[in-house]
Scaffold this motif. Structure first.
Motif, PDB file in Angstrom:
ATOM      1  N   THR A   1       0.859  -1.191   0.000  1.00  0.00           N
ATOM      2  CA  THR A   1       0.000   0.000   0.000  1.00  0.00           C
ATOM      3  C   THR A   1       0.895   1.240   0.000  1.00  0.00           C
ATOM      4  N   SER A   2       0.529   2.213  -0.793  1.00  0.00           N
ATOM      5  CA  SER A   2       1.415   3.380  -0.912  1.00  0.00           C
ATOM      6  C   SER A   2       1.355   4.221   0.368  1.00  0.00           C
ATOM      7  N   LEU A   3       2.405   4.981   0.566  1.00  0.00           N
ATOM      8  CA  LEU A   3       2.450   5.849   1.747  1.00  0.00           C
ATOM      9  C   LEU A   3       1.333   6.888   1.691  1.00  0.00           C
ATOM     10  N   THR A   4       1.007   7.324   0.487  1.00  0.00           N
ATOM     11  CA  THR A   4      -0.093   8.291   0.344  1.00  0.00           C
ATOM     12  C   THR A   4      -1.392   7.682   0.865  1.00  0.00           C
ATOM     13  N   GLN A   5      -1.660   6.425   0.494  1.00  0.00           N
ATOM     14  CA  GLN A   5      -2.886   5.780   0.970  1.00  0.00           C
ATOM     15  C   GLN A   5      -2.850   5.576   2.490  1.00  0.00           C
ATOM     16  N   LEU A   6      -1.688   5.182   2.981  1.00  0.00           N
ATOM     17  CA  LEU A   6      -1.581   4.985   4.437  1.00  0.00           C
ATOM     18  C   LEU A   6      -1.868   6.293   5.166  1.00  0.00           C
ATOM     19  N   ARG A   7      -1.322   7.370   4.631  1.00  0.00           N
ATOM     20  CA  ARG A   7      -1.585   8.673   5.271  1.00  0.00           C
ATOM     21  C   ARG A   7      -3.075   8.987   5.237  1.00  0.00           C
ATOM     22  N   GLN A   8      -3.708   8.645   4.122  1.00  0.00           N
ATOM     23  CA  GLN A   8      -5.150   8.922   4.038  1.00  0.00           C
ATOM     24  C   GLN A   8      -5.917   8.126   5.097  1.00  0.00           C
ATOM     25  N   HIS A   9      -5.537   6.849   5.257  1.00  0.00           N
ATOM     26  CA  HIS A   9      -6.212   6.029   6.277  1.00  0.00           C
ATOM     27  C   HIS A   9      -6.041   6.650   7.667  1.00  0.00           C
ATOM     28  N   VAL A  10      -4.807   7.050   7.952  1.00  0.00           N
ATOM     29  CA  VAL A  10      -4.545   7.605   9.283  1.00  0.00           C
ATOM     30  C   VAL A  10      -5.294   8.933   9.444  1.00  0.00           C
ATOM     31  N   GLN A  11      -5.329   9.701   8.370  1.00  0.00           N
ATOM     32  CA  GLN A  11      -6.070  10.976   8.426  1.00  0.00           C
ATOM     33  C   GLN A  11      -7.554  10.712   8.723  1.00  0.00           C
ATOM     34  N   GLU A  12      -8.112   9.654   8.122  1.00  0.00           N
ATOM     35  CA  GLU A  12      -9.527   9.332   8.385  1.00  0.00           C
ATOM     36  C   GLU A  12      -9.719   9.003   9.871  1.00  0.00           C
ATOM     37  N   ILE A  13      -8.772   8.265  10.434  1.00  0.00           N
ATOM     38  CA  ILE A  13      -8.902   7.922  11.862  1.00  0.00           C
ATOM     39  C   ILE A  13      -8.783   9.183  12.724  1.00  0.00           C
ATOM     40  N   LEU A  14      -7.873  10.074  12.304  1.00  0.00           N
ATOM     41  CA  LEU A  14      -7.734  11.328  13.061  1.00  0.00           C
ATOM     42  C   LEU A  14      -9.061  12.091  13.076  1.00  0.00           C
ATOM     43  N   THR A  15      -9.737  12.051  11.943  1.00  0.00           N
ATOM     44  CA  THR A  15     -11.018  12.756  11.859  1.00  0.00           C
ATOM     45  C   THR A  15     -12.051  12.109  12.771  1.00  0.00           C
ATOM     46  N   LEU A  16     -12.008  10.780  12.857  1.00  0.00           N
ATOM     47  CA  LEU A  16     -12.995  10.065  13.685  1.00  0.00           C
ATOM     48  C   LEU A  16     -12.638  10.065  15.176  1.00  0.00           C
ATOM     49  N   LYS A  17     -11.382  10.351  15.472  1.00  0.00           N
ATOM     50  CA  LYS A  17     -10.890  10.155  16.845  1.00  0.00           C
ATOM     51  C   LYS A  17     -11.741  10.796  17.945  1.00  0.00           C
ATOM     52  N   PRO A  18     -12.253  12.009  17.758  1.00  0.00           N
ATOM     53  CA  PRO A  18     -13.053  12.582  18.850  1.00  0.00           C
ATOM     54  C   PRO A  18     -14.231  11.699  19.257  1.00  0.00           C
ATOM     55  N   GLU A  19     -14.716  10.870  18.325  1.00  0.00           N
ATOM     56  CA  GLU A  19     -15.865   9.994  18.651  1.00  0.00           C
ATOM     57  C   GLU A  19     -15.414   8.649  19.210  1.00  0.00           C
ATOM     58  N   ILE A  20     -14.123   8.360  19.087  1.00  0.00           N
ATOM     59  CA  ILE A  20     -13.637   7.053  19.556  1.00  0.00           C
ATOM     60  C   ILE A  20     -12.943   7.285  20.887  1.00  0.00           C
ATOM     61  N   ASN A  21     -13.652   7.144  21.967  1.00  0.00           N
ATOM     62  CA  ASN A  21     -13.029   7.477  23.233  1.00  0.00           C
ATOM     63  C   ASN A  21     -13.553   6.590  24.357  1.00  0.00           C
ATOM     64  N   PHE A  22     -13.045   6.846  25.518  1.00  0.00           N
ATOM     65  CA  PHE A  22     -13.389   6.017  26.671  1.00  0.00           C
ATOM     66  C   PHE A  22     -14.873   6.126  27.001  1.00  0.00           C
ATOM     67  N   LYS A  23     -15.427   7.332  26.776  1.00  0.00           N
ATOM     68  CA  LYS A  23     -16.850   7.515  27.071  1.00  0.00           C
ATOM     69  C   LYS A  23     -17.696   6.581  26.214  1.00  0.00           C
ATOM     70  N   GLN A  24     -17.207   6.343  24.979  1.00  0.00           N
ATOM     71  CA  GLN A  24     -17.956   5.495  24.035  1.00  0.00           C
ATOM     72  C   GLN A  24     -17.395   4.080  23.997  1.00  0.00           C
ATOM     73  N   ARG A  25     -16.677   3.677  25.032  1.00  0.00           N
ATOM     74  CA  ARG A  25     -15.901   2.446  24.925  1.00  0.00           C
ATOM     75  C   ARG A  25     -16.738   1.203  24.657  1.00  0.00           C
ATOM     76  N   HIS A  26     -17.966   1.182  25.168  1.00  0.00           N
ATOM     77  CA  HIS A  26     -18.742  -0.045  25.008  1.00  0.00           C
ATOM     78  C   HIS A  26     -19.132  -0.278  23.558  1.00  0.00           C
ATOM     79  N   SER A  27     -19.141   0.803  22.773  1.00  0.00           N
ATOM     80  CA  SER A  27     -19.462   0.626  21.363  1.00  0.00           C
ATOM     81  C   SER A  27     -18.288  -0.012  20.628  1.00  0.00           C
ATOM     82  N   GLY A  28     -17.104   0.083  21.209  1.00  0.00           N
ATOM     83  CA  GLY A  28     -15.944  -0.382  20.453  1.00  0.00           C
ATOM     84  C   GLY A  28     -15.191  -1.520  21.107  1.00  0.00           C
ATOM     85  N   THR A  29     -15.801  -2.170  22.069  1.00  0.00           N
ATOM     86  CA  THR A  29     -15.076  -3.217  22.762  1.00  0.00           C
ATOM     87  C   THR A  29     -15.747  -4.551  22.505  1.00  0.00           C
ATOM     88  N   SER A  30     -14.956  -5.470  22.018  1.00  0.00           N
ATOM     89  CA  SER A  30     -15.522  -6.780  21.746  1.00  0.00           C
ATOM     90  C   SER A  30     -15.262  -7.666  22.960  1.00  0.00           C
TER      91      SER A  30
END
Ligand code: SAM
Length: 342
Positions: free
Chosen positions: A301-330
């Protein structure tokens, strides 16, 4: 190295700047702290071939994380000093022009031998776990019977201090009925030396049954005990992270309180974590949004694509947190702190 212009990348950092990457160098540890790993549990250690190599790690730092605004790095584990190339890695990251801050969290066991080489390689800031001043309690916590363990860690702390690490922080995970009777003794370490003692609330990660049995003590209760003994004032320094920093009046060092259980600090979270096998995780306690950068990198995978993936996670990060942990814990948290990178 590609510049951000060459890569056609535009700086679109989210409002709460996430610029701090905690990098696990290895998942293995020479201690088995009871709050981190369940006793007798068989951990599936990462196979050597699945660890990010030095080149892969530096490639990701330089070409994915730095262009996205990360400029502060902490090396952790597992036990980072078990990684044979740790000094070379420190040197490589410390000398990157974009690196504004480089630090390490270690249990200190191998520090007496390695402190000078790490310092010479450019490391200046170090956190050492020291959960007890009593060798017996220390051995109970760290899961080793050898009476020399505490002394070797203490020697590591002294050596790091003499070598000049500044700040030198001591991390204490407070477990009710195990080491909470030592709070004042541990806090007193900050009085005569520029040692910064940080009390961490026990979190429900790693050893669920110990957590259920012991629970945790709110930082405010610890502050009150210290206040009753010496008083407490606000320190003039501000940390990089989530600790509330105070000090005993007249003390050379400070006291930090990391209160992720009692005083959720998700809203000011500025960090992501990269595991030793290349999984990027936006929140310690919520498993949503993790991506496997190593497999993607090895698959071409190109570095450009990897950066895009990480950028997407950065954008989502405020919603992925301890307060919302039960939504993301298997189920129970799948990875211990030593596996994720504490
Ligand atoms: N081996 C190094 C050490 O001992 O400091 C670095 C790795 S250790 C996992 C990093 C940090 O995680 C330590 O400061 C440790 O105290 C903290 N930690 C691990 N499990 C924890 C838990 N359940 N609650 C709070 N802190 C924890």
């Amino acid at each position: 190295m590609l510049s951000t212009v060459d890569m056609g990348y535009q700086d679109i950092s989210p409002p709460n700047l996430v610029d701090y990457l905690r990098i696990s160098l290895i998942d293995r540890c020479n201690f088995r702290c009871q709050y981190c790993m369940p006793e007798d549990a068989e951990l599936d250690y990462i196979l050597q071939q699945d660890l990010l190599t030095q080149d892969e790690l530096l490639n990701l730092i330089q070409n994915v994380f730095i262009p996205l605004g990360f400029n502060r790095f902490r090396l952790t584990g597992g036990e980072p000093l078990l990684r044979p190339d740790v000094v070379a890695l420190v040197r490589a990251i410390a000398t990157l022009p974009e690196t504004q801050d480089l630090s390490m969290t270690t249990n200190g066991f191998l520090l007496a031998k390695k402190a000078q080489a790490l310092y010479d390689a450019g490391l200046r800031r170090i956190n050492i776990s020291l959960d007890s001043l009593n060798p017996e309690t220390f051995h109970e916590i760290t899961g080793h019977r050898s009476q020399t363990r505490w002394h070797q860690v203490w020697q590591g702390i002294q050596t790091a201090y003499q070598v000049g690490f500044d700040p030198l922080k001591l991390n204490v995970v407070v477990i009710p009925g195990v080491n909470d009777s030592e709070i004042l003794d541990l806090a007193a370490l900050s009085i005569d030396r520029q040692w910064h003692v940080r009390f961490i609330e026990f979190m429900p990660i790693g050893n669920g049954s110990l957590f259920t049995e012991r629970q945790w003590i709110p930082s405010e209760e610890l502050r009150q005990r210290i206040r009753d003994r010496w008083g407490l004032t606000t320190a003039q320094v501000r940390g990089n992270g989530p600790a509330d920093i105070l000090k005993i009046p007249g003390a050379q060092g400070t006291l930090g309180f990391i209160s992720q259980m009692s005083e959720c600090f998700c809203d000011r979270c500025n960090r992501m974590r990269l595991s030793a096998d290349g999984w990027l995780r936006p929140c310690l306690l919520n498993e949503t949004g993790q991506i496997d950068l190593k497999t993607a990198l090895r698959a071409g995978t190109s570095l450009t694509q990897l950066r895009q993936h990480v950028q997407e996670i950065l954008t989502l990060k405020p919603e992925i947190n301890f307060k919302q942990r039960h939504s993301g814990t298997s189920g129970p948290y799948n990875r211990t702190m030593s596996q994720i990178g504490g």
